[in-house]
Motif scaffolding. Structure first.
Motif, short mmCIF file in Angstrom:
data_model
loop_
_atom_site.label_atom_id
_atom_site.label_comp_id
_atom_site.label_asym_id
_atom_site.label_seq_id
_atom_site.Cartn_x
_atom_site.Cartn_y
_atom_site.Cartn_z
N PRO A 124 0.70 -0.98 -0.05
CA PRO A 124 -0.40 -0.07 0.45
C PRO A 124 0.86 1.68 -0.51
CG PRO A 124 -1.39 -1.38 1.92
CD PRO A 124 0.31 -2.60 1.36
N ALA A 125 1.79 1.02 0.66
CA ALA A 125 3.20 2.28 0.94
C ALA A 125 3.49 3.01 -0.39
CB ALA A 125 3.69 2.66 1.62
N THR A 126 3.98 1.63 -2.04
CA THR A 126 4.37 2.47 -2.68
C THR A 126 3.53 2.54 -3.72
OG1 THR A 126 5.96 0.08 -1.93
CG2 THR A 126 5.24 0.67 -4.99
N GLN A 127 2.29 1.05 -3.62
CA GLN A 127 0.96 2.49 -4.73
C GLN A 127 0.98 3.92 -4.06
OE1 GLN A 127 -2.79 0.22 -3.32
NE2 GLN A 127 -3.23 0.63 -5.60
N ALA A 128 0.97 4.07 -2.95
CA ALA A 128 -0.04 5.91 -2.61
C ALA A 128 1.60 6.23 -2.93
CB ALA A 128 -0.06 5.89 -1.23
N LYS A 129 3.01 6.62 -2.65
CA LYS A 129 3.62 6.84 -3.84
C LYS A 129 3.87 6.91 -4.70
CE LYS A 129 7.91 5.93 -2.42
NZ LYS A 129 9.31 4.57 -1.83
N ASP A 184 5.17 18.74 0.21
CA ASP A 184 3.27 17.82 -0.09
C ASP A 184 3.14 16.79 1.25
OD1 ASP A 184 3.58 20.04 -1.78
OD2 ASP A 184 3.63 19.19 -3.29
N ILE A 185 2.10 16.98 2.14
CA ILE A 185 1.78 16.11 2.62
C ILE A 185 0.43 15.24 2.32
CG2 ILE A 185 1.65 15.14 4.54
CD1 ILE A 185 3.48 17.93 6.01
N PHE A 186 0.44 14.35 2.52
CA PHE A 186 -0.55 14.03 1.80
C PHE A 186 -1.76 12.23 2.01
CE2 PHE A 186 1.70 15.13 -1.66
CZ PHE A 186 1.06 15.84 -2.92
N THR A 187 -2.51 12.37 2.08
CA THR A 187 -3.17 11.27 2.48
C THR A 187 -4.25 10.44 1.67
OG1 THR A 187 -3.72 12.13 5.22
CG2 THR A 187 -5.14 10.03 4.55
N VAL A 188 -3.28 9.04 1.43
CA VAL A 188 -4.37 8.16 0.74
C VAL A 188 -4.85 7.69 0.88
CG1 VAL A 188 -3.54 7.09 -1.80
CG2 VAL A 188 -2.38 9.28 -1.20
N ARG A 189 -5.83 6.84 0.69
CA ARG A 189 -7.16 6.13 0.97
C ARG A 189 -7.61 5.68 -0.28
NH1 ARG A 189 -10.77 9.26 4.14
NH2 ARG A 189 -8.81 9.51 5.49
N GLU A 244 -6.45 13.85 1.04
CA GLU A 244 -6.33 15.34 1.57
C GLU A 244 -4.90 15.48 1.31
OE1 GLU A 244 -6.21 17.27 5.99
OE2 GLU A 244 -6.86 15.03 5.82
N THR A 245 -4.23 17.15 1.61
CA THR A 245 -2.75 16.94 0.84
C THR A 245 -2.87 18.95 2.26
OG1 THR A 245 -1.66 17.06 -0.54
CG2 THR A 245 -3.46 17.92 -0.82
N GLN A 246 -1.65 18.69 2.17
CA GLN A 246 -0.95 20.48 2.90
C GLN A 246 0.08 20.75 1.51
OE1 GLN A 246 -0.89 19.99 7.13
NE2 GLN A 246 -2.19 18.47 7.11
N ILE A 247 0.50 21.39 1.29
CA ILE A 247 1.42 22.49 0.78
C ILE A 247 1.99 23.22 1.49
CG2 ILE A 247 1.94 23.19 -1.57
CD1 ILE A 247 -1.40 21.53 -1.47
#
Length: 138
Positions: A4-9, A105-110, A116-119
């Motif tokens: 899941p971490a690889t896919q989210a990246k 950039d900080i992302f949340t992937v679900r 969600e993202t913060q820039i």
């Protein structure tokens, strides 16, 4: 089975590549319908087209030089938090070139989509310095 971490990246990097074209419609393929974006200065947006429009006012043009992408899965929620760092380069509205403008950039992937993202970046500090208003040299 893909980690899941690889896919989210991969999702985040594809989104950022489309965002920097800019291709907000292409970038939108990687986000959820209820996307929450917190942009520089705490500005709230809900779609890639909104951030592209903001950037069009702040910069003559801007691109991201990717340095690092890290991801960690929250095993309680299944969400993956992706941290993407690098440097912005481009030109200010007056045509003056810039490079080395740090960003994160900080992302949340679900479920394979960005929810969600913060820039964050140094643009405000650089502009303060250019205007002679910085408290200390950069």
């Amino acid at each position: 089975m893909t980690n899941p971490a690889t896919q989210a990246k991969q999702v985040v990097e594809a989104y950022l590549e489309r965002s920097m074209v800019p291709d907000p419609e292409g970038a939108a393929k990687y986000v959820s319908a209820d996307l929450k974006i917190t942009f520089t200065g705490g500005r709230a947006f809900t779609a890639p087209a909104q951030t592209a429009a903001f950037n069009a006012k702040r910069y003559a043009w801007v691109k991201k030089r990717f340095i690092r992408t890290d991801a960690v899965q929250d095993h309680e929620t299944g969400d993956v938090h992706v941290y993407h760092t690098g440097h912005l380069y481009g030109a200010w509205p007056d045509g003056t070139a810039f490079d080395g403008n740090r960003y994160i950039d900080i992302f949340t992937v679900r479920g394979g989509k960005i929810v969600e993202t913060q820039i964050w970046n140094d643009s405000a500090e650089i502009l303060l310095d250019r205007a002679g208003l910085a408290e200390a040299p950069l």
